[in-house]
Design an enzyme around this catalytic site. Structure first.
Site, PDB file in Angstrom:
ATOM      1  N   SER A 406       0.985  -1.520  -0.086  1.00 37.67           N
ATOM      2  CA  SER A 406       0.067   0.029  -0.192  1.00 37.67           C
ATOM      3  C   SER A 406       1.219   1.620   0.172  1.00 37.67           C
ATOM      4  O   SER A 406       0.356   2.318  -0.983  1.00 37.67           O
ATOM      5  CB  SER A 406      -0.679  -0.199   0.971  1.00 37.67           C
ATOM      6  OG  SER A 406      -1.689  -0.799   1.267  1.00 37.67           O
ATOM      7  N   HIS A 427      -1.381  -2.580  -7.217  1.00 40.70           N
ATOM      8  CA  HIS A 427      -2.050  -2.020  -5.850  1.00 40.70           C
ATOM      9  C   HIS A 427      -3.624  -2.131  -6.108  1.00 40.70           C
ATOM     10  O   HIS A 427      -3.355  -2.103  -6.331  1.00 40.70           O
ATOM     11  CB  HIS A 427      -1.289  -0.783  -5.082  1.00 40.70           C
ATOM     12  CG  HIS A 427      -2.308  -0.429  -4.262  1.00 40.70           C
ATOM     13  ND1 HIS A 427      -2.764   0.913  -4.077  1.00 40.70           N
ATOM     14  CD2 HIS A 427      -2.524  -0.775  -3.225  1.00 40.70           C
ATOM     15  CE1 HIS A 427      -2.571   1.324  -2.612  1.00 40.70           C
ATOM     16  NE2 HIS A 427      -2.936  -0.027  -2.131  1.00 40.70           N
ATOM     17  N   GLU A 439      -3.503   0.129  -9.453  1.00 41.21           N
ATOM     18  CA  GLU A 439      -2.683   0.891  -9.637  1.00 41.21           C
ATOM     19  C   GLU A 439      -1.155   0.261  -9.830  1.00 41.21           C
ATOM     20  O   GLU A 439      -1.060  -1.243  -9.236  1.00 41.21           O
ATOM     21  CB  GLU A 439      -2.502   1.276  -8.557  1.00 41.21           C
ATOM     22  CG  GLU A 439      -3.152   3.021  -8.001  1.00 41.21           C
ATOM     23  CD  GLU A 439      -3.028   3.758  -6.934  1.00 41.21           C
ATOM     24  OE1 GLU A 439      -2.167   4.604  -6.603  1.00 41.21           O
ATOM     25  OE2 GLU A 439      -2.372   3.247  -5.837  1.00 41.21           O
ATOM     26  N   ASN A 477      -3.448   6.439  -2.049  1.00 45.57           N
ATOM     27  CA  ASN A 477      -3.304   6.649  -0.846  1.00 45.57           C
ATOM     28  C   ASN A 477      -2.692   8.037   0.121  1.00 45.57           C
ATOM     29  O   ASN A 477      -2.852   8.094   1.409  1.00 45.57           O
ATOM     30  CB  ASN A 477      -2.888   5.215  -0.133  1.00 45.57           C
ATOM     31  CG  ASN A 477      -3.598   4.273  -0.052  1.00 45.57           C
ATOM     32  OD1 ASN A 477      -5.021   4.588  -0.168  1.00 45.57           O
ATOM     33  ND2 ASN A 477      -2.914   3.077   0.235  1.00 45.57           N
TER      34      ASN A 477
HETATM   35  P1  NAI Z   1      -3.738  -9.775   5.761  1.00 50.77           P
HETATM   36  O1  NAI Z   1      -2.526  -9.515   7.133  1.00 50.77           O
HETATM   37  O2  NAI Z   1      -4.855 -10.274   6.057  1.00 50.77           O
HETATM   38  O3  NAI Z   1      -2.679 -11.059   4.936  1.00 50.77           O
HETATM   39  C1  NAI Z   1      -1.595 -11.425   4.727  1.00 50.77           C
HETATM   40  C2  NAI Z   1      -1.662 -12.560   4.653  1.00 50.77           C
HETATM   41  O4  NAI Z   1       0.265 -12.705   4.637  1.00 50.77           O
HETATM   42  C3  NAI Z   1      -1.782 -14.099   5.835  1.00 50.77           C
HETATM   43  O5  NAI Z   1      -2.637 -14.748   5.736  1.00 50.77           O
HETATM   44  C4  NAI Z   1      -0.044 -14.332   6.079  1.00 50.77           C
HETATM   45  O6  NAI Z   1      -0.334 -15.146   7.118  1.00 50.77           O
HETATM   46  C5  NAI Z   1       0.884 -14.496   4.807  1.00 50.77           C
HETATM   47  N1  NAI Z   1       2.090 -14.606   5.222  1.00 50.77           N
HETATM   48  C6  NAI Z   1       2.590 -13.063   5.743  1.00 50.77           C
HETATM   49  N2  NAI Z   1       3.918 -13.886   5.567  1.00 50.77           N
HETATM   50  C7  NAI Z   1       4.193 -14.440   4.682  1.00 50.77           C
HETATM   51  C8  NAI Z   1       4.680 -15.370   3.991  1.00 50.77           C
HETATM   52  N3  NAI Z   1       6.528 -15.373   4.026  1.00 50.77           N
HETATM   53  N4  NAI Z   1       4.657 -15.893   2.982  1.00 50.77           N
HETATM   54  C9  NAI Z   1       3.806 -16.464   2.664  1.00 50.77           C
HETATM   55  N5  NAI Z   1       2.666 -15.742   2.976  1.00 50.77           N
HETATM   56  C10 NAI Z   1       2.192 -14.800   3.838  1.00 50.77           C
HETATM   57  O7  NAI Z   1      -2.911  -8.871   5.402  1.00 50.77           O
HETATM   58  P2  NAI Z   1      -3.632  -8.008   3.752  1.00 50.77           P
HETATM   59  O8  NAI Z   1      -4.999  -6.703   4.848  1.00 50.77           O
HETATM   60  O9  NAI Z   1      -4.430  -8.709   2.989  1.00 50.77           O
HETATM   61  O10 NAI Z   1      -2.381  -6.759   3.534  1.00 50.77           O
HETATM   62  C11 NAI Z   1      -1.434  -7.553   2.777  1.00 50.77           C
HETATM   63  C12 NAI Z   1      -0.691  -6.710   1.554  1.00 50.77           C
HETATM   64  O11 NAI Z   1      -2.140  -5.587   1.133  1.00 50.77           O
HETATM   65  C13 NAI Z   1      -0.340  -5.288   2.301  1.00 50.77           C
HETATM   66  O12 NAI Z   1       1.184  -4.699   1.818  1.00 50.77           O
HETATM   67  C14 NAI Z   1      -1.321  -4.671   2.816  1.00 50.77           C
HETATM   68  O13 NAI Z   1      -0.862  -3.679   2.973  1.00 50.77           O
HETATM   69  C15 NAI Z   1      -1.462  -4.080   1.054  1.00 50.77           C
HETATM   70  N6  NAI Z   1      -3.286  -3.748   1.077  1.00 50.77           N
HETATM   71  C16 NAI Z   1      -4.549  -4.384   1.616  1.00 50.77           C
HETATM   72  C17 NAI Z   1      -5.319  -3.530   1.986  1.00 50.77           C
HETATM   73  C18 NAI Z   1      -6.443  -3.983   2.701  1.00 50.77           C
HETATM   74  O14 NAI Z   1      -7.343  -2.956   2.314  1.00 50.77           O
HETATM   75  N7  NAI Z   1      -6.088  -4.773   3.700  1.00 50.77           N
HETATM   76  C19 NAI Z   1      -5.559  -2.563   0.115  1.00 50.77           C
HETATM   77  C20 NAI Z   1      -4.473  -2.698  -0.581  1.00 50.77           C
HETATM   78  C21 NAI Z   1      -3.072  -3.225  -0.003  1.00 50.77           C
END
Ligand code: NAI
Ligand code: 3HC
Length: 698
Positions: A406, A427, A439, A477
């Site tokens: 993000s 993104h 994005e 953002n």
């Molecule tokens: P989340 O916490 O829901 O999911 C992250 C997942 O990644 C978890 O299931 C975790 O087990 C897994 N994970 C962590 N390290 C890992 C690894 N080394 N190998 C494999 N899996 C691994 O987080 P979320 O919200 O899905 O965000 C993920 C990314 O997307 C972040 O970079 C966030 O900034 C970005 N993002 C989030 C948005 C949102 O609204 N939540 C919108 C746009 C981007």
């Protein structure tokens, strides 16, 4: 006669073939051509009928939108339509592809209509801030009755041939070459002795409760005025003579033509199409994409995997542990069962997608054959670098490595691999299988065919893709952070979060910023404030009242308490009384005497903050054109479409006025309200953001 209409004779039938690619829009030359061709047919010895068909992929997509806002040129479409309908010859339209807006209105002036089974018809003018302006609101209800016509006109939806037949919009549905089908139908009609049958001569549709319908449509439009205006036009069709109804339609159409909403919506129409049209991608072939990897199956990873599966990609998703992998599979299946319930996919497709097209694994080795990987793990640079190191080791040469970060620096992520030219930011927005924005974040070393592949993926997923450069938060953002801050400052100075939310919903946003913060989770902002604290300028005003709520474990909707309090199972909340206390305490500690804000001032400050930051984003080249910002805000942040986007809004307000307001706010807080250099330049040169869009298109 112009070359836009090809005139041919088939025994006693004259065929008028409209040829104005790509979609046979009714430009002045087409209108004149149709007029002349009708004259010719009527003077042509032995001609008894006229068949109108379209060349290429559509019958007619409507009026030529590029002519709107310019002085109207004769022959005007309503007059041409009346002239066609009044012809003593039998007039038949054979419709294929789309017949939209003025295109359907031309067809409604024919005496009979035949359509291909795949044809679609509609009056989508409301999506351009207009109503049908060539008799659509008067003729359609005479064919279908008031309610179906109102449904079609106020929603602007496209109706398939079978439904159009049922509604009485077309007389027949036949498959084949449109000209051949049309000729066969016309011959049948002539053989039966069919006579001209003007729709305008049919009885008017019976009345309905017009005022109640008007109010309901107005409410549903959330500030958009054209659908409700259409109700009044259809009412005129029911209550007035045909001629008076036509005059009323014209009056309402011209009124809408002069509105800001019409300008905004037409800007959105063209920008949506221009956004993926980048000079740097001309002639650059994207890489082949069949299988997509996703790292992390949390909220975003599962959504991205869902989107890719629904668009026909094979997906390999990697999670950290077997439990997390199972949870990720569950999330994706949950998303797909939503699509199943909504009738978007069949049970068989659901089974194939969840069982065959999707592989969930804990081993990075499973990625050895994917063409592109999207990383969606925790938002932490060290974790991302570790993941990209692993991807670099296992992914095949040419595989694109993308991050869904993000805010983080994609250049730094790219540098952690031996193939920075293959690294890009993609993104997505939450929920990723539903939100339309993508994005495409281009890092310093990203190869141009990797950028082209990012756009190709966006297109395959049905997204609106916007090119962004690298900075904290990219386009969306980064701008969000600024206008959110403006809202926070207003809270510190005396506006309540609830007044702010209400004012912005009235402006047209789907939700206000504080309701959005509750939905996204207050912990995100809390963590961002902590991350930024060490680098903060001493003059920066940062409210801390909401941090106290977070310290007590209240993160918004997911914990049931934030700016609002949410009863179990309810999505809408009621104001949280603790907020007023926390704000009052912070005001006291800062020595602020709260002052009242009008809703107008709230909107103006919020919008000025958005425009000012957006102008910086464009000025720094993070967004290539103002329209890229407009599309980002429209498709990712719930910005009201009828304003066209923040840059279009600013153009409509007048850039000198917007700059003057920013400068006046700067008198109170010179740090936050530093005018964007680009805004100053444009004002000095007497230019607009749209002028920049036009220059970029040259
Ligand atoms: P989340 O916490 O829901 O999911 C992250 C997942 O990644 C978890 O299931 C975790 O087990 C897994 N994970 C962590 N390290 C890992 C690894 N080394 N190998 C494999 N899996 C691994 O987080 P979320 O919200 O899905 O965000 C993920 C990314 O997307 C972040 O970079 C966030 O900034 C970005 N993002 C989030 C948005 C949102 O609204 N939540 C919108 C746009 C981007
Ligand atoms: N006028 C001028 N240009 C038009 C146009 C129109 N009515 N409709 C489409 N175009 C242009 C597009 O801008 C695009 O140009 P580009 O290639 O330079 O970007 C090109 O035609 C192809 O359009 P799409 O990329 O959108 O092609 P699709 O196949 O995806 O979609 C379509 C075709 C369904 C016809 C879609 O373009 C569309 O919905 N067009 C608008 C239809 C419409 O709103 N008609 C009503 C006009 S208002 C009216 O008729 C008023 C009357 O009541 C008086």
């Amino acid at each position: 006669m112009t070359d836009k209409i090809a005139y041919t004779r088939h025994d006693d039938i004259a065929v008028l073939r409209i040829q104005n690619p790509p979609v046979n829009a009714l430009s002045q030359a087409v209108r004149q051509g149709l007029w002349d061709a009708m004259d010719r047919a009527e003077a042509d010895d032995g001609v008894r009928a006229v068949l109108i068909v379209g060349a290429g992929r559509a019958f007619i997509a409507g009026a030529d939108i590029t002519e709107f806002g310019k002085p109207p040129m004769e022959p005007h479409l309503p007059v041409l339509c009346a002239r066609i309908e009044a012809s003593p010859l039998l007039v038949v339209a054979s419709m294929h592809g789309v017949s939209l807006g003025g295109g359907l209105e031309v067809a409604l002036c024919a005496h009979y209509r035949v359509a291909q089974p795949s044809a679609r018809v509609g009056l989508p003018e409301v999506h351009l801030g207009l109503i049908p302006g060539a008799g659509g609101t008067q003729r359609l209800p005479r064919l279908t009755g008031a309610e179906p016509a109102l449904d079609m006109i106020t929603s602007g939806r496209q109706v398939k041939a079978a439904e159009a037949l049922e509604l009485g919009v077309v007389d027949r549905v036949n498959e084949g070459d449109p000209e051949a089908v049309g000729l066969a139908y016309t011959r049948d009609l002539l053989a039966e002795g069919a006579q001209p049958r003007p729709v305008s001569a049919l009885p008017a549709a019976p009345a309905i409760d017009w005022d109640a319908t008007y109010e309901a449509v107005l409410k549903k439009g959330r500030g958009q005025i054209s659908p409700a205006t259409a109700v009044r036009a259809v009412q005129a069709a029911s209550e007035m003579s045909f001629a008076d109804g036509m005059a009323k339609e014209r009056e309402l159409f011209m009124e809408l033509m002069g509105t800001d909403q019409r300008q905004g919506m037409i800007h959105a129409f063209f920008s949506e199409r221009a956004v993926g049209n980048l000079p740097e991608l001309k002639g650059v072939a994207p890489r082949e994409l069949k299988a997509v990897g996703v790292i992390g199956g949390g909220t975003m990873g599962a959504g991205i995997a869902t989107a890719a599966l629904l668009s026909g990609f094979e997906v390999v998703l990697i999670e950290m542990t077997a439990e997390a992998a199972e949870a990720a599979h569950g999330r994706i299946s949950g998303n797909l069962s939503g699509a199943l319930k909504r009738g978007k996919i069949s049970q068989e497709k659901f089974d194939t997608l969840t069982q065959k097209a999707l592989v969930v694994s804990t081993s990075y080795d499973s990625l050895n054959n994917v063409d592109l990987v999207v990383e969606a793990v925790f938002e932490n640079m060290d974790v991302k670098k570790e993941v990209f190191g692993k991807l670099d080791a296992v992914c095949k040469p040419g595989c694109i490595l993308a991050s869904n970060t993000s805010y983080l620096d994609v250049d730094e992520i790219a540098a952690s691999t031996a193939r920075p030219a293959d690294v890009i930011g993609l993104h997505f927005f939450s929920p990723a299988h539903i939100m339309k924005l993508l994005e495409v974040v281009v890092a310093k070393e990203t190869a141009s065919d990797v950028v082209a592949t990012g756009f190709a993926l966006g297109k395959a997923l049905g997204k609106i893709s916007v090119r962004a450069g690298v900075c904290d938060g990219f386009i969306g953002n980064r701008i969000l952070a600024t206008y959110r801050t403006a809202a926070d400052h207003m809270v510190l100075d005396g506006a309540s979060p609830y007044q702010i939310d209400k004012a912005l919903v009235n402006f047209g946003f789907a939700m206000g910023p504080f309701a959005v913060a509750d939905l996204a989770g207050l912990d995100i902002g809390w963590m961002t404030r902590k991350r930024k604290a060490p680098h903060r300028h001493p003059a920066e005003r940062v409210p801390t009242y909401i941090d106290h709520l977070c310290e007590d474990g209240h993160f918004g909707q997911k914990t049931g308490e934030g700016y609002y309090i949410y009863a179990a199972g309810k999505r809408a909340g009621v104001p949280n009384p603790k907020i007023a206390e926390l704000v009052a305490a912070e005001q006291a500690s800062l020595g602020i005497t709260p002052r009242p804000f009008t809703d107008e001032e709230i909107v103006r400050r919020y919008m000025c903050a958005m425009v000012n930051e957006a102008a910086k984003v464009v000025g720094e080249g993070i967004a290539r054109r103002p329209l890229d910002v407009d599309m980002t805000l429209l498709f990712g942040y719930g910005f009201p479409r009828y304003w066209g986007g923040p840059m279009k809004w600013a153009d409509i307000q007048g850039l000198p006025e917007v700059l003057a307001d920013i400068e006046s706010y700067a008198a109170e807080d010179a740090w936050f309200w530093q005018p964007a250099p680009l805004l100053k330049t444009l004002v000095a040169e007497g230019r607009t953001f749209d002028d920049m869009n036009k220059d970029a298109a040259k």
